[in-house]
Design a protein around this motif. Structure first.
Motif, PDB file in Angstrom:
ATOM      1  N   PHE A   7       0.822  -1.201   0.000  1.00  0.00           N
ATOM      2  CA  PHE A   7       0.000   0.000   0.000  1.00  0.00           C
ATOM      3  C   PHE A   7       0.867   1.266   0.000  1.00  0.00           C
ATOM      4  O   PHE A   7       0.518   2.274  -0.609  1.00  0.00           O
ATOM      5  N   ASP A  99      -3.686   3.638   1.683  1.00  0.00           N
ATOM      6  CA  ASP A  99      -4.944   2.887   1.730  1.00  0.00           C
ATOM      7  C   ASP A  99      -4.919   1.880   2.878  1.00  0.00           C
ATOM      8  O   ASP A  99      -3.914   1.201   3.107  1.00  0.00           O
ATOM      9  N   ASN A 100      -6.029   1.780   3.585  1.00  0.00           N
ATOM     10  CA  ASN A 100      -6.245   0.838   4.686  1.00  0.00           C
ATOM     11  C   ASN A 100      -5.467   1.172   5.957  1.00  0.00           C
ATOM     12  O   ASN A 100      -5.465   0.372   6.891  1.00  0.00           O
TER      13      ASN A 100
END
Length: 135
Positions: A7, A99-100
């Motif tokens: 990511f 992201d995440n």
């Protein structure tokens, strides 16, 4: 829990793609380059550790090394384009979002210049290390 490495790379590839500096296209590669581009960015090394875990999850301390390289034919060229690329990277990476994950803090450092000259080319290189604290 995710491994944040992919990511992190996705953010930097997205942020640094389609870069044109001083009229020159700067390509981005993940870990190595398949050809001899004159100007490029390589996402080369990732380091890090799980610093601590609490009831809200694991906090990661991750470092990504970004190599920036400019290549000139013969003994011509200077570091100006290299510095301009570094400046563009800093502009594009002012708002790091992975992201995440939640980016709690980040910092960066830039190495001294590396210069290499041969009979056929001159290469200038710098390394940027982004240190990310993410959860």
């Amino acid at each position: 829990m995710f491994n944040p490495d992919k990511f992190i790379r996705q953010f930097f590839v997205s942020a640094l793609s389609n870069m044109v500096v001083s009229g020159k296209t700067i390509k981005v590669y993940d870990s190595h380059t398949p050809n001899n581009d004159d100007n490029l960015i390589i996402l080369s090394t990732q380091l890090g550790a799980n610093d601590w875990q609490d009831k809200c999850g694991v906090t990661f301390n991750k470092i990504i090394e970004i190599q920036v390289l400019t290549r000139f034919k013969g003994s011509s060229g200077n570091r100006q384009l290299l510095d301009d690329i570094i400046e563009e990277i800093q502009q594009r990476c002012q708002n790091i979002q992975i992201d995440n994950f939640i980016v709690q803090d980040w910092s960066f450092s830039i190495s001294n210049d590396f210069a290499t000259s041969t009979n056929t080319e001159t290469i200038f290189r710098k390394i940027i290390n982004y240190n990310l604290i993410i959860k």
